[in-house]
Design a protein around this motif. Structure first.
Motif, PDB file in Angstrom:
ATOM      1  N   GLY A  76       0.769  -1.233  -0.040  1.00  0.00           N
ATOM      2  CA  GLY A  76       0.095  -0.108  -0.063  1.00  0.00           C
ATOM      3  C   GLY A  76       0.784   1.391   0.025  1.00  0.00           C
ATOM      4  O   GLY A  76       1.993   1.192  -0.296  1.00  0.00           O
ATOM      5  N   GLN A  77       0.288   2.496   0.254  1.00  0.00           N
ATOM      6  CA  GLN A  77       0.942   3.547   0.284  1.00  0.00           C
ATOM      7  C   GLN A  77       2.375   3.549   1.192  1.00  0.00           C
ATOM      8  O   GLN A  77       3.403   3.966   0.742  1.00  0.00           O
ATOM      9  N   SER A 110       3.938   0.949   2.124  1.00  0.00           N
ATOM     10  CA  SER A 110       5.297   0.052   1.849  1.00  0.00           C
ATOM     11  C   SER A 110       5.719   0.587   0.501  1.00  0.00           C
ATOM     12  O   SER A 110       7.072   0.504   0.350  1.00  0.00           O
ATOM     13  N   MET A 111       5.084   1.131  -0.241  1.00  0.00           N
ATOM     14  CA  MET A 111       5.842   1.994  -1.456  1.00  0.00           C
ATOM     15  C   MET A 111       6.573   2.904  -0.803  1.00  0.00           C
ATOM     16  O   MET A 111       7.758   2.986  -1.436  1.00  0.00           O
ATOM     17  N   LEU A 112       6.143   3.793   0.059  1.00  0.00           N
ATOM     18  CA  LEU A 112       6.960   5.002   0.513  1.00  0.00           C
ATOM     19  C   LEU A 112       8.196   4.464   1.190  1.00  0.00           C
ATOM     20  O   LEU A 112       9.338   5.114   1.062  1.00  0.00           O
ATOM     21  N   LEU A 113       8.065   3.536   1.952  1.00  0.00           N
ATOM     22  CA  LEU A 113       9.201   2.876   2.634  1.00  0.00           C
ATOM     23  C   LEU A 113      10.209   1.795   2.122  1.00  0.00           C
ATOM     24  O   LEU A 113      10.956   1.502   2.355  1.00  0.00           O
TER      25      LEU A 113
END
Lengths: 433, 310
Positions: free
Chosen positions: A196-197, A199-202
């Protein structure tokens, strides 16, 4: 601590029994391990349960005891004591031990050791496939004869749809419910957290909700085709909930469970890189969490189960990618659920109790297990209003992998009685001489 | 110089304020002068021990850090996964604790697992400088990119920066995005939808799949490497097709603003994500990025070393 078998009169208990609908303050009589009319009890110990709830014994149908195979993380003795401390009078240990519970001999091992070391009732569960490898059907008939109450390859999901269909058909012949850990391996990939948002950012490898949803859809269709019971373990994604809701409305024999951690937590916590937030299925979004709660409230999800997954500190004190999935849950389930579901206003107390009693016993075929005279004295006693801070150092489980350490909760287990034996006893000051 | 730095670790630009980022860049300007002198060495880290701990292979970043440490007069130990006890079954934390017991001061650490450095930083008194953790963060690369942009353009706020390629697997992209947004740049990411997740829109990044449109107004075009080692599944059909639709060719450059600069973190896959003609051409600042990397890493090591407690 009151040890051994005694006769009891439990005075002034608020009896809440979802099997009968009773919600009433009364005395409970226990003699020779059975529930009896309090008038008839000979030589009783008397305990005053004023302001405490007495409910039929709670069942956790999703536990890992790690014995045989990984007794550094948990044993039958410590795991069943943790269950007692969590208010559970019965548990279903998952068969992914080493060796796996895929043969009558492993089930016999389990039964022999639980008879000696077990603090609460242990209802065995057998594998769907040999070595839970997802390739060949386990000896389901033999497992049934050895005493299993259900079948599961928990931790893994049979990917071959044809094999899963045949397992369901074969299990139907032996009247064993199939519990499934729904996950498509190709979509899961090397994922470790919700895709999700965050996991993508991290930059963390994600497990998409679709990995669960797709197999829930498969199972719903198989349950319809075969006409037999599939129970969806640890539902985490809102899309899965909707599939189950529609299937149940259509009369398909599908049931589902939710875990306390999917009820209480979201993927917001993965920012900490604390492996006590690494579990499978992963913590998902606030939207998913709300949908799981809604499904508990509207009856789509009938069971709360912990997926109690002990791991040693050593195995968890590693890089997030490397750590094993799972957290302990037996000793935090009821306080977390009272806080997040009952006190938060989502579920009534009777409804919450049914998720730990009627829900699992219906699926497992344990049958009526109500607090009525003539039944075994399996009782869960708790204080729904007592507040405390969870301290993992006071756990009975051998492991400490919990994200709930330090959390303030409202609701406390005070006593657990199995067949007339007070196996967990925080009632000392309530003894009446 | 007023002290504005209080961290023993540099883990991610997400953690930093705009002021802290600018402070590092300003400090790096001072250190850049050191390498331009006859004697390219200062005693800033004399008596400090730095461990270059690389659990994932690296040449460029490790060499850049090592040279930065030498120019700061630090004592240096190099540990690589192939020679470390990790292969003998020791946990990462135990390995770090053993090195810590040797009274080292700083770890420059690269690891394949996102957040591994965050985990270690919470469990050691030593300073941790992240030299890349999985697809999460590579802060010194982003800082040297920003240093180069500031040097070339005089500012960062208000610039349009387009990042091209494999955003999904790129710690360089993630670090650049956080740093650039904090300093007020407008960031666009472009590439095929398999490699450019729309989730970045939630933090104010423009996401597009049309290369020409994405670079047309850009002041800076940062071209990412196609990391064959991370592309473990089918994300695009072939290098040739990628080059045709998303490669930075002279034809693409012709559509860009005349003063736009072209960056690449290296190593380059020539004629895949960037044509040789472009990489070696007048718009390219690729080798200046390498030079600036040294100054930025000296600045970072100097600042964090000052905050490590004994």
């Amino acid at each position: 601590m009151i040890e051994g078998i005694n006769n009891f009169i439990l005075r002034n208990a608020r009896v809440m029994d979802p099997y009968t609908g009773e919600d009433n303050v009364r005395d409970i009589g226990v003699m020779d391990g059975m529930l009896v009319d309090p008038e008839c009890v000979l030589n009783p110990l008397t305990v005053d349960l004023e302001n405490l709830v007495a409910a039929p014994g709670f069942i956790d149908m999703h536990v890992h005891l790690r014995q045989p195979g990984n007794t550094a993380a948990e044993t039958i003795a410590t795991g069943t004591m943790a269950a007692a401390a969590g208010g559970f009078t019965g548990i279903v240990p998952m068969p992914n031990t080493n060796p796996a519970c895929d043969s009558a001999s492993t089930i016999e091992y389990l039964r022999r050791h639980t008879a000696v070391d077990g603090v609460v009732r242990v209802y065995p569960c057998g594998c769907l496939t040999k070595g839970f490898a997802g390739e060949e059907m386990a000896p389901i008939g033999n497992l049934k004869t050895a005493g299993v109450m259900a079948l599961s390859d928990d931790g893994r999901c049979v990917q071959n749809h044809d094999l899963m269909r045949h397992i369901l058909e074969y299990a139907k012949s032996f009247e064993l419910p199939v519990l499934d850990h729904c996950e498509d391996n190709s979509l899961k990939g090397s994922g470790v957290v919700h895709e999700g948002q965050l996991s993508m950012l991290l930059g963390m490898n994600g497990i998409p909700s679709l990995a669960e949803e797709l197999m829930v859809a498969r199972d719903v269709m198989l349950a319809r085709l075969v006409g037999w019971k599939i129970h969806i373990q640890h539902v985490s994604a809102k899309e899965s909930v909707e599939l189950i809701r529609r299937a149940r409305a259509a009369g398909i024999m599908v049931t589902a469970e939710a875990t306390p951690h999917h009820i209480a937590l979201t993927d917001e916590f993965i920012r900490k890189y604390d492996t006590n937030y690494k579990m499978n299925p992963p913590l998902r979004t606030e939207e998913d969490r709300q949908e799981v709660i809604r499904a508990l409230a509207d009856g789509t999800i009938t069971v709360i189960a912990t997926d109690h997954a002990p791991h040693t500190a050593t195995s968890k004190m590693v890089e997030f990618d490397v750590a094993p999935f799972g957290i302990v849950g037996l000793e935090t389930a009821l306080p977390i659920c009272l806080t997040e579901l009952y006190h938060a206003g989502h579920l009534g107390l009777m409804q919450l109790i049914s998720k730990f009693t009627v829900g699992p016993t219906d699926i497992l075929g344990i049958g009526n297990h109500s607090l009525t005279a003539g039944n075994p004295a399996d009782i869960t006693i708790f204080d729904p209003e007592a507040e405390y801070v969870i301290d993992k150092n006071r756990f009975y489980t051998k492991s400490r992998n919990t994200p709930f350490h330090g959390m303030r909760v409202k609701g406390m287990v005070r006593g657990t009685m199995v067949c007339g034996r007070l196996v967990y006893d925080q009632l000392a000051e309530r003894r009446v001489e | 110089m007023e002290v504005k730095w209080t961290r023993k670790d540099l883990l991610s630009l997400y953690d930093l304020s705009a002021e802290e980022i600018v402070f590092i860049l300003d400090t790096a300007e001072e250190f850049k002068k050191v390498s331009e002198r006859n004697v390219k060495k200062v005693p800033a880290l004399r008596g400090k021990t730095v461990v270059n701990f690389f659990v994932e292979p690296s040449t460029r970043t490790r060499v850049s850090f090592e040279l930065a440490e030498q120019r700061l007069s630090a004592d240096i130990i190099n540990v690589q996964a192939s020679t470390s006890s990790l292969l003998k079954g020791e946990t990462l934390l135990d390995t770090i604790k053993n090195l810590e017991a040797l009274q080292v001061d700083l770890f420059v650490m690269r690891h394949a697992a996102p957040g591994a450095q965050n985990f270690i930083a919470q469990n050691t008194r030593c300073g941790i400088v992240n030299a890349g953790d999985g697809a999460h963060s590579h802060p010194t690369q982003a800082l040297l990119d920003m240093f180069t942009i500031r040097e070339k353009k005089g500012r960062i706020a208000g610039l349009k920066v387009t990042i091209v390629g494999d955003i999904l697997h790129s710690r360089v992209a993630r670090s650049n995005i956080w740093g650039l947004l904090k300093l007020g740049a407008e960031v666009t990411v472009v590439g095929p939808a398999t490699l450019v997740p729309h989730e970045f829109e939630s933090i104010g990044v423009r996401v597009t799949h049309n290369l020409k449109e994405a670079v047309r107004d850009a002041d800076v075009v940062n071209v990412l490497r196609i990391q064959h080692e991370r592309l473990n599944a089918a994300f695009f059909p072939s290098d040739a097709e990628y080059a045709r639709f998303f490669g930075i060719t002279p034809e693409v450059v012709a559509t860009m603003k005349p003063d736009a600069i072209i960056m690449h973190p290296g190593p380059i896959n020539r004629d895949v994500e960037i044509s040789s003609l472009v990489a070696d051409g007048p718009r390219s600042v690729i080798l200046e990025q390498v030079t600036n990397g040294l100054a930025v890493r000296m600045a970072v090591l100097f600042l964090v070393a000052g905050c490590v407690k004994k």
